[in-house]
Write a protein that holds these residues in place. Structure first.
Motif, mmCIF file in Angstrom:
data_model
loop_
_atom_site.group_PDB
_atom_site.id
_atom_site.type_symbol
_atom_site.label_atom_id
_atom_site.label_comp_id
_atom_site.label_asym_id
_atom_site.label_seq_id
_atom_site.Cartn_x
_atom_site.Cartn_y
_atom_site.Cartn_z
ATOM 1 N N GLN A 112 0.889 -0.934 0.125
ATOM 2 C CA GLN A 112 -0.472 -0.143 0.227
ATOM 3 C C GLN A 112 0.863 1.297 -0.159
ATOM 4 O OE1 GLN A 112 -3.795 0.380 0.138
ATOM 5 N NE2 GLN A 112 -4.006 -1.561 -0.851
ATOM 6 N N GLU A 114 0.983 5.810 -1.444
ATOM 7 C CA GLU A 114 0.054 6.619 -1.692
ATOM 8 C C GLU A 114 -0.709 6.848 -3.081
ATOM 9 O OE1 GLU A 114 -1.129 8.884 0.678
ATOM 10 O OE2 GLU A 114 -0.170 8.615 2.505
ATOM 11 N N LYS A 115 -1.707 7.301 -3.587
ATOM 12 C CA LYS A 115 -2.159 7.620 -4.593
ATOM 13 C C LYS A 115 -0.621 8.324 -5.510
ATOM 14 C CE LYS A 115 -5.760 9.401 -3.572
ATOM 15 N NZ LYS A 115 -6.715 10.643 -3.106
ATOM 16 N N GLN A 118 1.573 5.320 -6.589
ATOM 17 C CA GLN A 118 1.379 4.228 -7.290
ATOM 18 C C GLN A 118 0.464 5.134 -9.075
ATOM 19 O OE1 GLN A 118 -1.990 2.181 -5.672
ATOM 20 N NE2 GLN A 118 -1.907 3.376 -4.096
ATOM 21 N N VAL A 119 0.506 5.934 -9.450
ATOM 22 C CA VAL A 119 0.382 6.303 -9.983
ATOM 23 C C VAL A 119 2.049 6.277 -11.122
ATOM 24 C CG1 VAL A 119 -0.643 8.159 -12.137
ATOM 25 C CG2 VAL A 119 -2.144 7.591 -9.860
ATOM 26 N N LEU A 203 -6.330 5.320 -12.649
ATOM 27 C CA LEU A 203 -6.433 6.000 -11.683
ATOM 28 C C LEU A 203 -8.085 5.929 -10.965
ATOM 29 C CD1 LEU A 203 -6.167 9.721 -13.494
ATOM 30 C CD2 LEU A 203 -5.041 8.703 -11.682
ATOM 31 N N VAL A 206 -6.549 3.281 -8.326
ATOM 32 C CA VAL A 206 -5.829 3.827 -7.102
ATOM 33 C C VAL A 206 -6.309 4.971 -6.435
ATOM 34 C CG1 VAL A 206 -3.997 5.038 -6.820
ATOM 35 C CG2 VAL A 206 -3.872 3.665 -8.646
ATOM 36 N N TYR A 207 -7.810 5.007 -6.747
ATOM 37 C CA TYR A 207 -8.407 5.901 -6.126
ATOM 38 C C TYR A 207 -9.602 4.947 -5.102
ATOM 39 C CZ TYR A 207 -12.753 8.681 -4.311
ATOM 40 O OH TYR A 207 -13.259 8.912 -3.231
ATOM 41 N N HIS A 208 -10.095 3.551 -6.190
ATOM 42 C CA HIS A 208 -10.520 2.688 -5.101
ATOM 43 C C HIS A 208 -10.068 1.929 -4.128
ATOM 44 C CE1 HIS A 208 -14.607 4.327 -7.505
ATOM 45 N NE2 HIS A 208 -14.149 3.895 -6.608
ATOM 46 N N THR A 209 -8.978 1.517 -4.183
ATOM 47 C CA THR A 209 -7.998 0.867 -3.792
ATOM 48 C C THR A 209 -7.508 0.909 -1.873
ATOM 49 O OG1 THR A 209 -6.693 0.887 -5.347
ATOM 50 C CG2 THR A 209 -7.761 -1.273 -5.084
ATOM 51 N N GLU A 210 -7.819 2.300 -1.298
ATOM 52 C CA GLU A 210 -7.207 3.416 -1.103
ATOM 53 C C GLU A 210 -7.144 2.543 0.432
ATOM 54 O OE1 GLU A 210 -5.221 7.693 0.025
ATOM 55 O OE2 GLU A 210 -7.228 7.297 -0.941
#
Length: 500
Positions: A112, A114-115, A118-119, A203, A206-210
């Motif tokens: 895990q 930060e977004k 990851q991007v 995106l 990444v947003y929904h798996t944070e």
């Protein structure tokens, strides 16, 4: 709070759609919702290609063109037609790939971060993959345009009463397709469309798996439905439930302060309500998966028992009997005295006519490719929803291991027999499943850039073995003093002796 907003998000695909035959995967594209999705992507590709043709140069900018000396004659600009058709084709290709490879399947990252990080880590590799995919799909587009390009061109010429320029080389010929300028413009358009759509998928994932941090418990009634327990127990919101289990794993592994909140007693009364509810929710999901794997193993054993070579051996002293009870298939061995052989060998249930048709079509050379049963489909269907069980197993083992030094009241040790029994039973059934299914025992060596549910069964097996050893390493031989059944002691002894 941000946790409560997750319930209002649009539904996401946390459980992949695993089909048993290839024809079902192709038929999946013919659903009404999927057809609407494909139409939207094709329309988007058409609009973007029309807008991009303005910046592609004079050769692609107009639908028609005029000659310098013949101003009254209008000629069709085939380069523009091919450019726009490629935008339509790219939308169709990407949307079909989106559904076939299930790019909306939310696969949680192992580490895990930060977004932003990851991007940033996936942007470069995704661009290289988009260029490769564009070159791959251009190959098929060129082939289709070479064979069928004259059909839309002829229809446009006839419908709009246009003419084809005598100086222009038709693009549906070998020399026309070898035009380097056209190939470069199509490559740039395809890379732009594929990269833009792939970035939106990235995106979204990444947003929904944070990871979200839920309060362990709240003294206020208005925040009770936003606690960690309510997230784990949220059966109708799969995303919120997965985020709850992910936070529980992070709590059990990295947060001593929040672990202390789980291992405290409620006042007044002095009862471990928080621990009891969290452990009961985790054990409920683990036992549910155990039941599903056990029923699958019994069905597989029943299928083996119904084969003619398994029941036609008259020289054996025992035969196999089959019984279906409450929807669960069970195998019994041995015969009673006085029972005839015909009574101990039950016949298999009758095969539906759809299965007979599928089996008949699967024997045909070409049609059989779409009707042939995929080797690991049943195993993947069984473990497609096992991500939350993996997190529950790891979280319980970390909490049990930490309780050796942090549990001042001994509340975890009271639940230790049920935790060990659940983990050992699931481990035994998963081991049997791998033995009954030869395809599940082999790890897939091919690395795919698309999300896949295939590693879940192996991750579950590794999590079970690691969790049991984590508990054994902390408690050691003291586990033999825990009130366990004789069967659980037998399953636990190989782990204590480090022979598993």
């Amino acid at each position: 709070m941000e946790a409560s907003l997750c319930c209002q998000h649009r539904p996401t695909q946390l459980f992949p759609n695993v089909t048993d035959i290839r024809l079902r995967k192709v038929a999946w594209l013919l659903r009404p919702g999927c057809l609407v999705h494909i139409s939207v992507y094709m329309a988007a590709g058409f609009v973007i290609s029309c807008c991009s043709s303005i910046y592609a140069g004079d050769r692609f900018s107009g639908f028609v063109k005029y000659t310098e000396y013949e101003g009254d004659i209008v000629y069709l600009n085939e380069c523009h037609v091919m450019f726009v058709m490629y935008g339509l084709y790219t939308g169709l290709y990407f949307c079909c790939q989106f559904h076939l490879y299930q790019l909306n399947y939310l696969q949680f990252p192992i580490i895990q971060r930060e977004k932003f990080f990851q991007v940033r880590s996936e942007v470069a590799s995704m661009f290289i993959r988009c260029v490769t995919e564009t070159l791959h799909q251009m190959k098929y587009f060129y082939l289709l345009y070479f064979l069928l390009g004259h059909i839309p061109r002829g229809w446009i010429l006839h419908s709009l009463n246009l003419m084809l320029s005598p100086d222009a080389q038709p693009l549906d010929t070998v020399w026309g397709l070898l035009d380097v300028g056209v190939a470069i413009q199509l490559l740039l358009l395809g890379c732009f469309l594929n990269y833009t759509w792939s970035l939106s998928v990235l995106l979204y994932r990444v947003y929904h798996t944070e990871r979200l941090e839920f309060p362990v418990d709240s003294a206020f009634d208005s925040y009770k439905n936003k606690s960690l327990l309510s997230a784990i127990s949220c059966q109708n919101k799969a995303l919120l439930q997965h985020l709850g289990y992910l936070d529980l794993l992070h709590l059990a592994r990295f947060s001593p302060v929040r672990r202390r909140q789980v291992l405290t007693l409620s006042q007044p009364g002095g009862h471990p309500h928080t621990w009891n509810k969290l452990s009961a929710a985790c054990l409920g999901d683990i036992d549910l998966l155990t039941t599903q794997v056990q029923e699958s193993n019994w069905s597989a054993m029943a299928g083996v028992a119904h084969k003619p070579q398994c029941v036609s051996d008259a020289g054996e002293g025992s035969t196999l009997r089959y019984r279906s009870s409450a929807g669960v298939n069970t195998i019994f061995t041995g015969t009673k005295e006085g029972e005839s052989k015909s009574s101990t060998t039950a016949a298999a249930p009758s095969t539906p006519w759809t299965d007979k048709v599928t089996s008949f079509l699967a024997q045909k050379p070409l049609i059989g490719f779409f009707f042939r049963q995929l080797p690991d489909a049943k195993s993947r269907q069984l473990f497609a929803n096992s991500q939350k069980q993996i997190w529950a197993i790891d979280a319980l083992s970390y909490l049990v291991a930490a309780s050796f030094t942090e549990d001042k009241f001994g509340i975890v040790q009271r639940s230790l027999p049920s935790i060990l029994a659940s983990l050992l039973n699931l481990h035994e059934n998963v081991e049997k499943h791998f033995k009954l299914s030869s395809s599940s025992s082999r790890r897939t060596q091919k690395v795919s850039p698309y999300p896949s549910d295939a590693p879940l069964r192996h991750q579950l097996h590794s999590a079970l073995k690691t969790s049991i050893y984590r508990i054994v390493n902390v408690f050691g031989t003291h586990l033999m003093d825990v009130p366990l059944s004789a069967e659980c002691r037998k399953k636990l002894s190989p782990f204590i002796d480090f022979r598993e």
